[in-house]
Design an enzyme around this catalytic site. Structure first.
Site, PDB file in Angstrom:
ATOM      1  N   ASP A  38      37.004  60.973  49.082  1.00 22.52           N
ATOM      2  CA  ASP A  38      38.005  60.007  48.639  1.00 22.52           C
ATOM      3  C   ASP A  38      39.270  60.757  48.276  1.00 22.52           C
ATOM      4  O   ASP A  38      39.222  61.929  47.891  1.00 22.52           O
ATOM      5  CB  ASP A  38      37.508  59.203  47.442  1.00 22.52           C
ATOM      6  N   ASP A  62      41.661  62.906  52.438  1.00 20.96           N
ATOM      7  CA  ASP A  62      42.630  61.947  52.948  1.00 20.96           C
ATOM      8  C   ASP A  62      42.266  61.717  54.409  1.00 20.96           C
ATOM      9  O   ASP A  62      42.460  62.598  55.250  1.00 20.96           O
ATOM     10  CB  ASP A  62      44.051  62.498  52.815  1.00 20.96           C
ATOM     11  N   TYR A 170      46.559  44.308  58.458  1.00 15.86           N
ATOM     12  CA  TYR A 170      45.142  44.362  58.111  1.00 15.86           C
ATOM     13  C   TYR A 170      44.288  43.779  59.234  1.00 15.86           C
ATOM     14  O   TYR A 170      43.306  44.404  59.668  1.00 15.86           O
ATOM     15  CB  TYR A 170      44.901  43.601  56.816  1.00 15.86           C
ATOM     16  N   LYS A 174      41.653  45.983  61.470  1.00 17.41           N
ATOM     17  CA  LYS A 174      40.222  45.734  61.410  1.00 17.41           C
ATOM     18  C   LYS A 174      39.671  45.312  62.777  1.00 17.41           C
ATOM     19  O   LYS A 174      38.513  45.599  63.104  1.00 17.41           O
ATOM     20  CB  LYS A 174      39.909  44.697  60.340  1.00 17.41           C
ATOM     21  N   THR A 205      36.322  43.650  44.798  1.00 16.83           N
ATOM     22  CA  THR A 205      36.634  45.073  44.717  1.00 16.83           C
ATOM     23  C   THR A 205      38.061  45.225  44.188  1.00 16.83           C
ATOM     24  O   THR A 205      38.816  44.246  44.107  1.00 16.83           O
ATOM     25  CB  THR A 205      36.552  45.735  46.101  1.00 16.83           C
TER      26      THR A 205
END
Length: 265
Positions: A38, A62, A170, A174, A205
């Protein structure tokens, strides 16, 4: 505690929070040693894994940096000797990071393509598509070198198949993640390496943090969610577990949708 991943080594990107964190904890509960990649600190994830009694390694990663992706897998091998499972959970919703579902309800065309900043669009693709490719490539190369197969799971989204006005970066990214999954699955089909995806719906989240306090945004999310609730990271982790365990040994190039019934129509 279970045994579905007993003796396995799992690499999880985006493991500091949300779906990645829940997946790291669940995989450890099922017997896997965990490598967390992460960009930010992952102290809580490390604590949760250590609590299960499994070993865990954190590597600052990264995923938009090729050397970081390769280095993550190399560090896993240096520490544990192998890699059996990979979950590519690192991702962003917007260039700023959080989901723009709140923004989209406040200003109905501010994030439409006609008003979109090119750099903002590119940033999401860099993380969600190119970063995913470099992560999966590093994992697959190591699995091929081992010659013992493996399982890779990409975290996509129901937005891979559902167009959302104002969320083109987005949705496009995806959809790219979904197609990348299928192509890699086809290319690796005879090697024993399976590549699948999980496409969550709206999940509680940090990416959509605060949505339940924004009635308009929450109503928008629920308008395409027949179960009328947010998913939990643990529910997404359960789908990842199925796809990385022997229970799904004849599945590759597929996407599961823990999405509250978004595809019932």
């Amino acid at each position: 505690m279970g045994t579905a991943l007993a003796g396995k080594v799992a690499v999880i990107t985006g493991g500091a929070s949300g779906i990645g964190q829940a997946t790291a904890e669940r995989f450890a509960e099922e017997g896997a040693d965990i490598v967390v990649g992460d960009i930010g600190p992952a102290d809580e994830t490390l604590r949760l894994v250590e609590k299960t009694g499994r070993r865990v390694l954190y590597v600052r990663t990264d995923t938009t940096v090729e050397a970081d992706c390769d280095g993550l897998v190399a560090a896993a091998v240096a520490e544990f000797g192998r890699v059996d499972v990979g979950v590519a959970s690192a991702g962003i919703a917007t260039a700023a990071g959080p989901s723009n579902v709140q923004t989209r309800t406040a200003s109905k065309d501010a994030t439409h393509v006609v008003n979109l900043d090119v750099a903002a669009f590119q940033r999401v693709l860099d993380v969600n598509v190119t970063g995913l490719m470099m992560t999966g490539r590093a994992l697959a190369r190591q699995m091929l070198a081992q010659g013992t197969g493996g399982s890779i799971v990409n975290i996509a989204s129901s937005a891979a198949k559902i167009p959302l006005a104002g969320a083109s970066p987005y949705c496009v990214s995806k959809a790219g993640a979904w197609m990348l999954t299928k192509v890699m699955a086809l290319e690796l089909a005879t090697t024993g390496i399976r590549v699948n995806a999980v496409g969550p719906g709206y999940t509680a989240t940090p990416m959509i943090g605060g949505i339940e306090q924004n009635q308009a945004a929450y109503d928008l999310a629920m308008s395409i969610t027949p179960m009328n609730r947010l998913g939990t990271p643990a529910e997404i982790a359960a789908a990842c577990l199925f796809l990385t365990s022997s229970e799904s040994s004849f599945m590759t190039g597929q996407m599961l949708h823990p999405a509250g019934g978004q595809f019932t129509g």
